[in-house]
Design a protein around this motif. Sequence first.
Motif, PDB file in Angstrom:
ATOM      1  N   LEU A  86       0.816  -1.219   0.000  1.00  0.00           N
ATOM      2  CA  LEU A  86       0.000   0.000   0.000  1.00  0.00           C
ATOM      3  C   LEU A  86       0.846   1.265   0.000  1.00  0.00           C
ATOM      4  O   LEU A  86       0.624   2.193   0.766  1.00  0.00           O
ATOM      5  CB  LEU A  86      -0.959   0.000   1.195  1.00  0.00           C
ATOM      6  N   ASN A  87       1.867   1.305  -0.876  1.00  0.00           N
ATOM      7  CA  ASN A  87       2.652   2.504  -1.082  1.00  0.00           C
ATOM      8  C   ASN A  87       2.513   2.946  -2.532  1.00  0.00           C
ATOM      9  O   ASN A  87       1.568   2.562  -3.209  1.00  0.00           O
ATOM     10  CB  ASN A  87       4.106   2.262  -0.682  1.00  0.00           C
ATOM     11  N   ALA A  88       3.443   3.772  -3.020  1.00  0.00           N
ATOM     12  CA  ALA A  88       3.338   4.327  -4.374  1.00  0.00           C
ATOM     13  C   ALA A  88       4.524   3.919  -5.244  1.00  0.00           C
ATOM     14  O   ALA A  88       4.914   4.659  -6.153  1.00  0.00           O
ATOM     15  CB  ALA A  88       3.234   5.853  -4.294  1.00  0.00           C
ATOM     16  N   LEU A  89       5.075   2.740  -4.992  1.00  0.00           N
ATOM     17  CA  LEU A  89       6.226   2.273  -5.756  1.00  0.00           C
ATOM     18  C   LEU A  89       5.833   1.943  -7.190  1.00  0.00           C
ATOM     19  O   LEU A  89       4.813   1.303  -7.427  1.00  0.00           O
ATOM     20  CB  LEU A  89       6.823   1.038  -5.094  1.00  0.00           C
ATOM     21  N   THR A  90       6.663   2.357  -8.138  1.00  0.00           N
ATOM     22  CA  THR A  90       6.416   2.057  -9.557  1.00  0.00           C
ATOM     23  C   THR A  90       7.531   1.206 -10.160  1.00  0.00           C
ATOM     24  O   THR A  90       7.308   0.505 -11.145  1.00  0.00           O
ATOM     25  CB  THR A  90       6.273   3.344 -10.386  1.00  0.00           C
ATOM     26  N   LEU A  99       5.564  -6.497  -1.057  1.00  0.00           N
ATOM     27  CA  LEU A  99       5.488  -5.320  -1.936  1.00  0.00           C
ATOM     28  C   LEU A  99       4.117  -5.243  -2.604  1.00  0.00           C
ATOM     29  O   LEU A  99       3.959  -4.611  -3.644  1.00  0.00           O
ATOM     30  CB  LEU A  99       6.583  -5.409  -3.004  1.00  0.00           C
ATOM     31  N   SER A 100       3.127  -5.856  -2.010  1.00  0.00           N
ATOM     32  CA  SER A 100       1.791  -5.909  -2.600  1.00  0.00           C
ATOM     33  C   SER A 100       1.112  -4.538  -2.582  1.00  0.00           C
ATOM     34  O   SER A 100       1.488  -3.645  -1.819  1.00  0.00           O
ATOM     35  CB  SER A 100       0.922  -6.927  -1.859  1.00  0.00           C
ATOM     36  N   LEU A 101       0.108  -4.409  -3.453  1.00  0.00           N
ATOM     37  CA  LEU A 101      -0.747  -3.216  -3.475  1.00  0.00           C
ATOM     38  C   LEU A 101       0.042  -1.931  -3.683  1.00  0.00           C
ATOM     39  O   LEU A 101      -0.188  -0.910  -3.046  1.00  0.00           O
ATOM     40  CB  LEU A 101      -1.582  -3.141  -2.193  1.00  0.00           C
ATOM     41  N   ASN A 102       1.021  -1.999  -4.587  1.00  0.00           N
ATOM     42  CA  ASN A 102       1.734  -0.817  -5.044  1.00  0.00           C
ATOM     43  C   ASN A 102       1.353  -0.559  -6.505  1.00  0.00           C
ATOM     44  O   ASN A 102       0.304  -1.014  -6.952  1.00  0.00           O
ATOM     45  CB  ASN A 102       3.239  -1.006  -4.876  1.00  0.00           C
ATOM     46  N   ARG A 103       2.218   0.116  -7.253  1.00  0.00           N
ATOM     47  CA  ARG A 103       1.957   0.372  -8.674  1.00  0.00           C
ATOM     48  C   ARG A 103       3.161  -0.070  -9.507  1.00  0.00           C
ATOM     49  O   ARG A 103       3.508   0.547 -10.516  1.00  0.00           O
ATOM     50  CB  ARG A 103       1.702   1.863  -8.906  1.00  0.00           C
ATOM     51  N   ILE A 104       3.823  -1.111  -9.059  1.00  0.00           N
ATOM     52  CA  ILE A 104       5.081  -1.540  -9.679  1.00  0.00           C
ATOM     53  C   ILE A 104       4.834  -2.018 -11.107  1.00  0.00           C
ATOM     54  O   ILE A 104       4.074  -2.948 -11.338  1.00  0.00           O
ATOM     55  CB  ILE A 104       5.742  -2.651  -8.845  1.00  0.00           C
ATOM     56  N   GLN A 105       5.501  -1.350 -12.043  1.00  0.00           N
ATOM     57  CA  GLN A 105       5.389  -1.688 -13.461  1.00  0.00           C
ATOM     58  C   GLN A 105       6.659  -2.363 -13.981  1.00  0.00           C
ATOM     59  O   GLN A 105       6.609  -3.124 -14.937  1.00  0.00           O
ATOM     60  CB  GLN A 105       5.139  -0.415 -14.285  1.00  0.00           C
TER      61      GLN A 105
END
Length: 357
Positions: free
Chosen positions: A159-163, A181-187
């Motif tokens: 639940l952070n903003a990691l991409t 590292l779940s629920l981030n925005r990792i692309q």
Amino acid sequence: MQYSLWLMLVILWVSQTVEGCPDVCKCSRKSGSEKSEVNCHKRGLFSFPSNLPPDAWILHLGENGIAEVKANVLRSVPKIESVNLERNSIKSIHPQAFAGAKQLMLLNLYGNHITSIPPRGFQDLLNLRFLMLGQNQIGILKAEMFAGMRNLSDLDLPLNALTTLPSHVFKPLITLRVLDLSLNRIQRISPKAFTGLKQLMFLNLDNNSLKTIPAGAFKPLHSLEMLVLDNNLLSTLSMSAFDGLSNLQELYLRNNELEHLPPDVLGNVPRLSQLALSGNRLKTVDGNMFAHMPELKKLYLHDNQWQCDCNISALLQWMGQTKVTLSPPDSLRCVSPPELRNKSLRSLQTSKLLCPA
């Protein structure tokens, strides 16, 4: 007799009294113990309490209004082992905030407003085992943020903003066992993102935006036992996607966009016992792939787009012979061709399946 009993109770009560307890907090110490537990949970605090008992070992500061963690806040409590700062309003952490806290084992910063971790901000925490940073606004990770944390075993960053996960970002964490590292925005994952994590056993990448897995990205993870990649955007997997995962036992790929699996994509995971592929776009899978997985116990294949033609014959044949626990039999149904739509895979006769024109 009554006087003696009263005197004993007074002595016992005095032994429990903790000097230097902040006014709004409750401090307690078990009889015979030299460690105090300080409870300042939900006490309307807007700054870190300064007059803490020097023998404090547990500090509860959750659900207050603390916005900043200043330098040396734990300098007066050298025996501190656990600090809970969850659900405050913390935006900034001074690089020297936790200086001197060499016995700290647990630090909970869940549910704050942290956007970045100060470089080397945790370097004094030589004995830290558990670091909770979930539900913040952290957008960038760098290796220097984890410098000195050679004993950390559990890092929670959901639940952070990691991409992105850059190269060598976790390299200092040589004893890490759990990484969430779940629920981030990792692309994007760098091919060398997980370098150094030789003891990692659990990696959770659920609910991100991954479209591909770089070849060899998981290769350093020799000890990994569970990998969660559910709810991403994976449409293909390279032949070497899971190279190096010789100890992997559970692999979850549910609710992605996988349309096919390369024949040998699971050839390097000989100990796999549980595989979840439900909720994808698979039309067929080569049953011979599973025949070469001796440890497989559970396999989930439901909610896919099974095309019931001659190409699915090997899978049907394997299903008829295996002792592996499959998805509920009635949940495996044909999507095409039209004449077999909604037909159970188990009811099909391979000799009657047509090959596509």
